[in-house]
Design an enzyme around this catalytic site. Sequence first.
Site: not given
Length: 327
Positions: A83, A186, A204, A214-217, A237-238, A240
């Site tokens: 990850s 992450t 991450t 897609r882009v997360g937090d 973490t988690g 996003g």
Amino acid sequence: MHKNRRTFIKSTAIGATAIPSIVASLSEPLLSEDDLKPVVISTWNHGLAANEAAWKILATGGKAIDAVESGVRITESDPTGQSVGIGGRPDMTGEVTLDACIMNEHGDCGSVAYLKGIEHPISVARAVMEKTRHVMLVGDGAKEFALAQGFPEVNLLTEKSKKDWEEWKVSQRKVLPKINVENHDTIGLLALDKNGDLSGACTTSGAAWKMKGRVGDSPIIGAGLYVDNEIGGATATGWGEAVIRAVGCFLVVELMRQGNSPQKACELAVQRVIDKNPDWREIQVGFIALNKSGEYGAYCIHAGFDYAVQHPKLDNQMIKSDSRLSL
Ligand code: SD4
């Protein structure tokens, strides 16, 4: 009777809810600022190796910004971690894309998102911070910048992650990785150095089988990471999307600014995430936080999240986060 320092530090570490009476019964501060410096704290069990690298720098008087970068680079280079960095699980099209950001004690920040083919997005993020007048570079631009800075191009997709992706496709996309260790790993790492300065890093490969683009937090300053050297830092973490909706890490730091302990701030921020996300029972979100005095805390939605901590009175070790829901 007052608990000794060691006991107080431990009670801080395992969370205010675990031994509230001990923490509440303290009538005088038992920690001077010198007691808890340096400190390093990071998410999940890959945090142990990351902390070890960070500690080498912190213990010899090095800067938090160097420690956080060195720490998470270990995770980025580990092909068994699926990850982060090399070995990260790909998006739904089979491509690995990486997100990372970093913040130093001056509030400078750098970030890369949707970066392909580069082993150390955290170092590219640092280069964005130090060598450009921008905060964030994404996609092709981030890659071109990285190559121009001399970062080598590498293949991020390992055989194992490729096989997992192929199996996921065959499963007709019905099977999603489990909420904790399989999908949300992450690494976020916060450090307080001997000088009393804070920095943070977060890196991450994002949610496995995510949509292309897609882009997360994790690369979003304020969502996946925030550091204010006057107050403290936090990283997430988690899932996003849920963290972005709550601007989670900025929220944790602001809650500390209002006088909350790192533990309480993480708990209140998780509550905010819950309030903003009707599907909160289906997702995992966790925060870790570290303040200027070296106190730290963590909280998450689902049991199963843990984090690694090291400071002068605690050998590098994993600590279980308290959670809103039990197993
Ligand atoms: C993301 N927050 O891309 C990241 C994933 C993660 O631990 O945290 N994994 O949504």
